[in-house]
Design an enzyme around this catalytic site. Structure first.
Site, short mmCIF file in Angstrom:
data_model
loop_
_atom_site.label_atom_id
_atom_site.label_comp_id
_atom_site.label_asym_id
_atom_site.label_seq_id
_atom_site.Cartn_x
_atom_site.Cartn_y
_atom_site.Cartn_z
CG HIS A 1 34.14 28.37 43.48
ND1 HIS A 1 33.73 27.12 43.08
CD2 HIS A 1 35.20 28.68 42.70
CE1 HIS A 1 34.50 26.70 42.09
NE2 HIS A 1 35.41 27.63 41.84
NE ARG B 1 29.61 33.36 34.17
CZ ARG B 1 30.32 33.74 33.13
NH1 ARG B 1 29.75 34.37 32.14
NH2 ARG B 1 31.61 33.52 33.08
CG ASN C 1 30.57 31.42 43.35
OD1 ASN C 1 31.69 31.39 42.85
ND2 ASN C 1 30.24 32.17 44.37
CG HIS D 1 36.85 32.06 46.01
ND1 HIS D 1 35.68 32.38 45.36
CD2 HIS D 1 37.73 31.70 45.04
CE1 HIS D 1 35.84 32.22 44.05
NE2 HIS D 1 37.07 31.81 43.83
NE ARG E 1 37.75 54.44 23.37
CZ ARG E 1 38.56 55.36 22.82
NH1 ARG E 1 39.08 55.16 21.64
NH2 ARG E 1 38.82 56.47 23.46
CE LYS F 1 32.27 35.44 36.25
NZ LYS F 1 32.17 34.91 37.63
CD GLU G 1 36.96 25.08 39.23
OE1 GLU G 1 35.73 25.06 39.38
OE2 GLU G 1 37.70 25.94 39.78
CD GLU H 1 28.77 35.63 38.47
OE1 GLU H 1 29.66 35.21 37.71
OE2 GLU H 1 28.89 35.74 39.68
CE LYS I 1 32.48 29.21 33.02
NZ LYS I 1 33.71 29.65 33.62
CG HIS J 1 40.73 27.81 42.40
ND1 HIS J 1 40.07 28.79 43.12
CD2 HIS J 1 39.83 27.31 41.53
CE1 HIS J 1 38.83 28.88 42.68
NE2 HIS J 1 38.65 28.00 41.71
#
Ligand SMILES: NC(=O)c1ccc[n+]([C@@H]2O[C@H](COP(=O)([O-])OP(=O)(O)OC[C@H]3O[C@@H](n4cnc5c(N)ncnc54)[C@H](O)[C@@H]3O)[C@@H](O)[C@H]2O)c1
Ligand SMILES: [Zn+2]
Length: 365
Positions: free
Chosen positions: A248, A241, A245, A252, A121, A143, A185, A237, A227, A264
């Site tokens: 992206h 946030r 992106n 992506h 948990r 994330k 980035e 998010e 960040k 990437h």
């Protein structure tokens, strides 16, 4: 050496410390033992970090249970690896008083963070990022996740770390192409948040590429600050946030359409130019902004046009499958000036007509 604090009130530790330095990996274990004396440690890393000697440098003579992901990279970012990690933690008789230490790039961080978030948990995770992507982006923000056979990060959690310890000298053994792609980035951060940082990045690019440690530490510090600020404001998010992106949505789709032959960061570079073209078309920004950004990306050595063999239709189809899509079409993060995100009515992701995006893909050739 820099130290920052990122406040995430609702997380396990209420926030975390980011330490940035050069040649600190060899002494980090002592810091970890001092900071978390009551916890048993378990290291997750990959075969490249092990073969380049970074794992041995971190743990020294001490015999710490570890899981070495092999093969390294996205191919192992799946639920089976997570099961193996959790079972090897059980075999080592570890309980809830365990600290998972993730040593590696974004894939190691995402996998180890996810395993930590579900082991009994949830146990704390500490990140020691070793790629330009991880030091600028993935280690900060909480994330975690692994891919399913259908899509990226299909399994995932928000699990904020208890600490992020960055040694910029670890980048020395990183493949040059990976190193450069990960810098995209940082460019993204400059564009969405800080025009002065963009100027600094432009004038220090040579020192960055030569891996001057003083400049690399400043680079990491600026990235983590930006960040960190965005994540503090919106840890799960809900809105702000989404600005992270930037580049992206197209990025992506291009990454997937290339069959992941583009890294990437390389795909995001193309996506950033796509976003700039959308901004021009919507009269949000001027052409000189696009030219400056394109010039910088070219100097980094990443692509700024779509590869000839990529089919626009496939890219469009993949954009419709974007995980942030609502009614089969995602919203876009856009900017006005360099350093200035576009947020009409306080919304950080906006609608862009699919026909316009189709037109932009043609202009990306
Ligand atoms: N969680 C987030 O917020 C977030 C953000 C951005 C990216 N990501 C994820 O990160 C992943 C990409 O990150 P990445 O490029 O760091 O991937 P990665 O961890 O696969 O690293 C790239 C390659 O470099 C090797 N490597 C790492 N550090 C090294 C070093 N110091 N010396 C030599 N080799 C080294 C790795 O073994 C791997 O082969 C993707 O899965 C992406 O989804 C997550
Ligand atoms: Zn990214």
């Amino acid at each position: 050496m820099f130290e920052l604090q990122i406040k995430i009130p609702a997380s396990m530790a209420g926030g975390y410390k980011v330490i940035i330095g050069t040649d600190i990996l060899g002494s980090l274990w002592q810091t970890i033992e001092r900071d978390y004396p009551k916890l048993n440690k378990f290291v997750v890393t990959d075969e490249n970090l092990s073969s380049s000697g970074w794992l041995a440098k971190l743990t020294g003579e001490v015999n710490i249970p570890a899981f070495i992901i092999a093969p390294a990279g996205e191919i192992s970012k799946n639920i089976n690896t997570v099961i193996s990690i959790i079972e090897s933690m059980e075999k080592a008789y570890l309980g809830r008083d365990t600290l998972v230490v993730a040593l590696g790039g974004g894939t190691v961080g995402d996998i180890a963070g996810f395993a930590a978030s579900i082991f009994k948990r949830g146990v704390p995770v500490l990140h020691i990022p070793t790629t330009t992507i991880a030091q600028a982006d993935s280690a900060i923000g909480g994330k975690t996740g692994v891919d399913s056979s259908l899509s990226k990060n299909a399994f995932g959690t928000f699990w904020h770390p208890v600490g992020v310890y960055i040694d910029v000298s670890a980048l020395a053994t990183l493949d040059e192409r990976q190193f450069r792609a990960g810098l995209v980035e940082s460019v993204k951060h400059t564009i969405i948040a800080d025009g002065e940082y963009f100027n600094w990045f432009e004038s220090n690019l040579n020192s960055i590429l030569e891996q001057n440690p003083v400049v690399l530490e400043q680079l990491a510090m600026r990235n983590c600050k930006i960040k960190g600020r965005v994540v503090e404001a919106d840890p799960y998010e809900k809105n702000q946030r989404r600005m992270l992106n930037y580049g992206h949505t197209i990025g992506h789709a291009v990454e997937a359409a290339s069959g992941f032959k583009l890294l990437h960061g390389e795909a995001v570079a193309i996506g950033i130019i796509g976003a700039c073209l959308i901004e021009l078309e919507l009269k949000l920004a001027k052409n000189d902004k696009l030219e400056r950004i394109r010039g910088l990306l070219k100097k980094i050595g990443v692509p700024v046009t779509l590869p000839g063999n990529l089919d626009d239709k496939i890219v469009m189809e993949l954009i419709k499958h974007d995980k942030k899509a609502v009614n089969k079409w995602p919203r876009f993060a856009l900017t006005t000036e360099i350093g200035q995100v576009y947020s009409p009515g306080g919304q950080y992701a906006v609608e862009v007509n699919p026909e316009l995006v189709g037109k932009i893909l043609k202009r990306l050739r």
